[in-house]
Scaffold this motif. Structure first.
Motif, mmCIF file in Angstrom:
data_model
loop_
_atom_site.group_PDB
_atom_site.id
_atom_site.type_symbol
_atom_site.label_atom_id
_atom_site.label_comp_id
_atom_site.label_asym_id
_atom_site.label_seq_id
_atom_site.Cartn_x
_atom_site.Cartn_y
_atom_site.Cartn_z
ATOM 1 N N GLN A 332 0.821 -1.224 0.000
ATOM 2 C CA GLN A 332 0.000 0.000 0.000
ATOM 3 C C GLN A 332 0.851 1.269 0.000
ATOM 4 O O GLN A 332 0.314 2.377 -0.114
ATOM 5 C CB GLN A 332 -0.923 -0.006 1.213
ATOM 6 C CG GLN A 332 -1.917 -1.154 1.235
ATOM 7 C CD GLN A 332 -2.737 -1.235 -0.045
ATOM 8 O OE1 GLN A 332 -3.362 -0.262 -0.449
ATOM 9 N NE2 GLN A 332 -2.722 -2.385 -0.692
ATOM 10 N N LEU A 333 2.166 1.120 0.126
ATOM 11 C CA LEU A 333 3.033 2.300 0.043
ATOM 12 C C LEU A 333 3.162 2.745 -1.417
ATOM 13 O O LEU A 333 3.326 1.913 -2.310
ATOM 14 C CB LEU A 333 4.425 1.982 0.597
ATOM 15 C CG LEU A 333 4.556 1.768 2.103
ATOM 16 C CD1 LEU A 333 5.988 1.359 2.447
ATOM 17 C CD2 LEU A 333 4.172 3.033 2.866
ATOM 18 N N PRO A 334 3.148 4.041 -1.674
ATOM 19 C CA PRO A 334 3.247 4.539 -3.052
ATOM 20 C C PRO A 334 4.696 4.697 -3.515
ATOM 21 O O PRO A 334 5.026 5.665 -4.213
ATOM 22 C CB PRO A 334 2.533 5.897 -2.963
ATOM 23 C CG PRO A 334 2.842 6.375 -1.591
ATOM 24 C CD PRO A 334 2.869 5.137 -0.718
ATOM 25 N N TYR A 335 5.534 3.741 -3.134
ATOM 26 C CA TYR A 335 6.955 3.828 -3.472
ATOM 27 C C TYR A 335 7.414 2.488 -4.043
ATOM 28 O O TYR A 335 6.902 1.423 -3.690
ATOM 29 C CB TYR A 335 7.801 4.167 -2.234
ATOM 30 C CG TYR A 335 7.248 5.287 -1.410
ATOM 31 C CD1 TYR A 335 7.212 6.599 -1.905
ATOM 32 C CD2 TYR A 335 6.735 5.055 -0.132
ATOM 33 C CE1 TYR A 335 6.677 7.627 -1.151
ATOM 34 C CE2 TYR A 335 6.199 6.081 0.632
ATOM 35 C CZ TYR A 335 6.161 7.366 0.115
ATOM 36 O OH TYR A 335 5.630 8.383 0.856
ATOM 37 N N SER A 336 8.410 2.548 -4.887
ATOM 38 C CA SER A 336 8.979 1.316 -5.430
ATOM 39 C C SER A 336 9.845 0.639 -4.380
ATOM 40 O O SER A 336 10.237 1.254 -3.375
ATOM 41 C CB SER A 336 9.830 1.637 -6.664
ATOM 42 O OG SER A 336 10.985 2.373 -6.288
ATOM 43 N N SER A 337 10.165 -0.596 -4.621
ATOM 44 C CA SER A 337 11.058 -1.343 -3.730
ATOM 45 C C SER A 337 12.406 -0.641 -3.625
ATOM 46 O O SER A 337 12.992 -0.564 -2.531
ATOM 47 C CB SER A 337 11.246 -2.772 -4.248
ATOM 48 O OG SER A 337 12.161 -3.494 -3.461
ATOM 49 N N GLU A 338 12.873 -0.096 -4.739
ATOM 50 C CA GLU A 338 14.169 0.597 -4.746
ATOM 51 C C GLU A 338 14.113 1.870 -3.905
ATOM 52 O O GLU A 338 15.050 2.181 -3.161
ATOM 53 C CB GLU A 338 14.578 0.934 -6.181
ATOM 54 C CG GLU A 338 14.911 -0.270 -7.057
ATOM 55 C CD GLU A 338 13.687 -1.022 -7.561
ATOM 56 O OE1 GLU A 338 13.848 -2.160 -8.044
ATOM 57 O OE2 GLU A 338 12.554 -0.472 -7.456
ATOM 58 N N GLN A 339 13.022 2.607 -4.017
ATOM 59 C CA GLN A 339 12.877 3.828 -3.222
ATOM 60 C C GLN A 339 12.824 3.516 -1.727
ATOM 61 O O GLN A 339 13.453 4.190 -0.906
ATOM 62 C CB GLN A 339 11.604 4.570 -3.633
ATOM 63 C CG GLN A 339 11.680 5.255 -4.988
ATOM 64 C CD GLN A 339 10.347 5.845 -5.400
ATOM 65 O OE1 GLN A 339 9.300 5.185 -5.292
ATOM 66 N NE2 GLN A 339 10.368 7.090 -5.869
ATOM 67 N N LEU A 340 12.077 2.463 -1.382
ATOM 68 C CA LEU A 340 11.967 2.088 0.028
ATOM 69 C C LEU A 340 13.299 1.638 0.585
ATOM 70 O O LEU A 340 13.704 2.056 1.682
ATOM 71 C CB LEU A 340 10.914 0.982 0.190
ATOM 72 C CG LEU A 340 10.713 0.458 1.624
ATOM 73 C CD1 LEU A 340 10.334 1.590 2.571
ATOM 74 C CD2 LEU A 340 9.657 -0.642 1.630
ATOM 75 N N GLN A 341 14.023 0.811 -0.159
ATOM 76 C CA GLN A 341 15.317 0.333 0.321
ATOM 77 C C GLN A 341 16.307 1.483 0.481
ATOM 78 O O GLN A 341 17.064 1.525 1.460
ATOM 79 C CB GLN A 341 15.882 -0.728 -0.615
ATOM 80 C CG GLN A 341 15.336 -2.132 -0.370
ATOM 81 C CD GLN A 341 15.649 -2.648 1.013
ATOM 82 O OE1 GLN A 341 16.808 -2.681 1.430
ATOM 83 N NE2 GLN A 341 14.632 -3.067 1.744
ATOM 84 N N ALA A 342 16.308 2.418 -0.448
ATOM 85 C CA ALA A 342 17.215 3.558 -0.342
ATOM 86 C C ALA A 342 16.912 4.372 0.918
ATOM 87 O O ALA A 342 17.829 4.816 1.622
ATOM 88 C CB ALA A 342 17.102 4.440 -1.589
ATOM 89 N N ALA A 343 15.642 4.562 1.220
ATOM 90 C CA ALA A 343 15.264 5.320 2.412
ATOM 91 C C ALA A 343 15.630 4.565 3.683
ATOM 92 O O ALA A 343 16.119 5.160 4.652
ATOM 93 C CB ALA A 343 13.767 5.617 2.386
#
Length: 396
Positions: A332-343
């Protein structure tokens, strides 16, 4: 259970999870919830047995093929699972993945199909591919936070003329499902129908939650000669660094071929004396410790679920049937897996496994190892929250 709350500094011990976190996540100094070992000390009885063995001071070549080793395993299965294991089935192996790789080599030819249920433990993909076999994916059905087996698709995959082995994960990693007797019997029935051998990785068998019961595949088999179990005490008692695992292989000819490869081809039949000592002590003397461990881990998982409901309601955790691995739904997060991992890495300073490590079917999940003191779990959740708050701020 207070001993599980103790924070033990593992840095500087050549520890994969703490000392080499940069290798997987590209940054040092992260709080790790990655590789599936635990931050707990092994049971006191194991430490006492190892200390006594160390004081002996002679560490020569060591035999595993004796009554003491086999009786400890048989007794564990009888007490823990009400399962009767024949002594001759038991074979030592240096690791579960070595066992799986070797069994694949014995049972299949290059370009044969190995069926796995996905998402799957990442080592399964590597072992199959590097043995020049073809991965055949039986994608699990995910609905309302629960996983189930697509038996129509499984039958289709097993019926392929090149399908020779089902590599089962029981209990399942990363989802934590404990397969029911009915599910296992249906799997066995289909594999028998299509003459497919079952290799069952059961390394997570002892950490079972919520009244579920692990059933060894040998207990569900129509013909035990068509199944084997690859497992170890290492996950349960946090002793993977000591080395050693075992197989339960009812078929005599397969046992002979495996032992020939282990001893003559690969020269690996001499067991680690410390691994052997720890395994026998664990199975003979540490059952109460396991029960306490499971209770502690269950509260860790509940802590995550409660935190997400209160602070991160777009994330969801279904308490798994098994394991100390929280398989968190982030779809349900509006972010890609790559964006989440970077954060997570650069802003939360926390190392939580990306779900796509376990196949494309896991891309909307993260896997968090909760085999650690609760204080670490809480700190990890705060860092997870910080990372997501950063992403939300970037959107504004």
């Amino acid at each position: 259970m207070k001993s599980f709350d103790e924070v033990i500094d593992r840095q500087g011990t050549f520890c994969t999870q703490w000392d080499y976190i940069e290798d997987r996540f590209g940054e040092k100094g992260l709080l790790p919830f990655s590789i599936s070992d635990m931050d707990f000390r092994s049971p006191e009885a194991i430490l006492v047995a190892l200390e006594a063995r160390l004081r002996h001071g002679v560490f020569g070549y060591t035999r595993w093929n004796h009554d003491d080793y086999k009786k400890s395993i048989r007794s564990w299965y009888q007490r823990r699972f009400s399962s009767t294991i024949q002594e001759e089935w038991i074979i030592y192996s240096p690791s579960v993945i070595y066992s799986i790789s070797k069994m694949i080599g014995l049972l299949t030819d290059e370009m044969d199909h190995i069926v796995i249920q996905t998402p799957a433990y990442d080592a399964f993909y590597k072992t199959i591919q590097d043995n020049n076999r073809i991965i055949s994916r039986n994608e699990l059905i995910y609905q309302d936070g629960q996983y189930s087996i697509d038996f129509i698709d499984l039958a289709d995959k097993l019926s392929h003329s090149k399908a020779k082995v089902l590599l089962l994960c029981s209990p399942h990693n990363p989802s934590g499902r404990v397969w029911t007797r009915a599910e296992l019997e249906k799997i066995v029935q289909l594999c028998n129908q299509y003459n497919v051998y079952i290799i069952s990785d059961e390394i997570h068998m002892d950490i079972i939650h919520g009244g579920n019961s692990h059933i060894p595949i040998t207990d569900a088999a129509i013909d035990v000669s068509k199944v084997c179990i690859c497992t170890s005490a290492s996950k349960t008692f946090n002793i993977p660094g000591l080395g050693g695992s075992y197989l339960l292989t009812p078929d005599e000819q397969i046992r002979k071929e495996f032992l020939l490869a282990l001893k003559n081809k690969d020269g690996l039949s001499s067991a680690s004396v410390l691994g052997l000592t720890a395994t026998m002590t664990a199975y003979n003397d540490c059952e109460d410790w396991v029960d306490e461990l499971v209770s502690y881990l269950h509260v860790n998982l509940q802590t995550i679920q409660d935190f997400l409901v209160e602070h991160l309601p777009t994330l969801h955790l279904t308490i798994p049937d098994s394991t100390y691995l929280a398989w968190i739904d982030v779809s349900q997060l509006p972010y890609s897996s790559e964006q989440l991992q970077a954060a997570l890495v650069h802003h939360g300073k926390v190392a939580i496994m990306s779900g796509d490590t376990y196949g494309d079917e896991g891309k909307h999940f993260i896997r968090m190892n909760v085999g650690c003191p609760r204080s670490k779990v809480v700190e990890g959740l705060q860092r997870l929250k910080k990372a997501i708050e950063y992403l939300e701020q970037q959107k504004e």
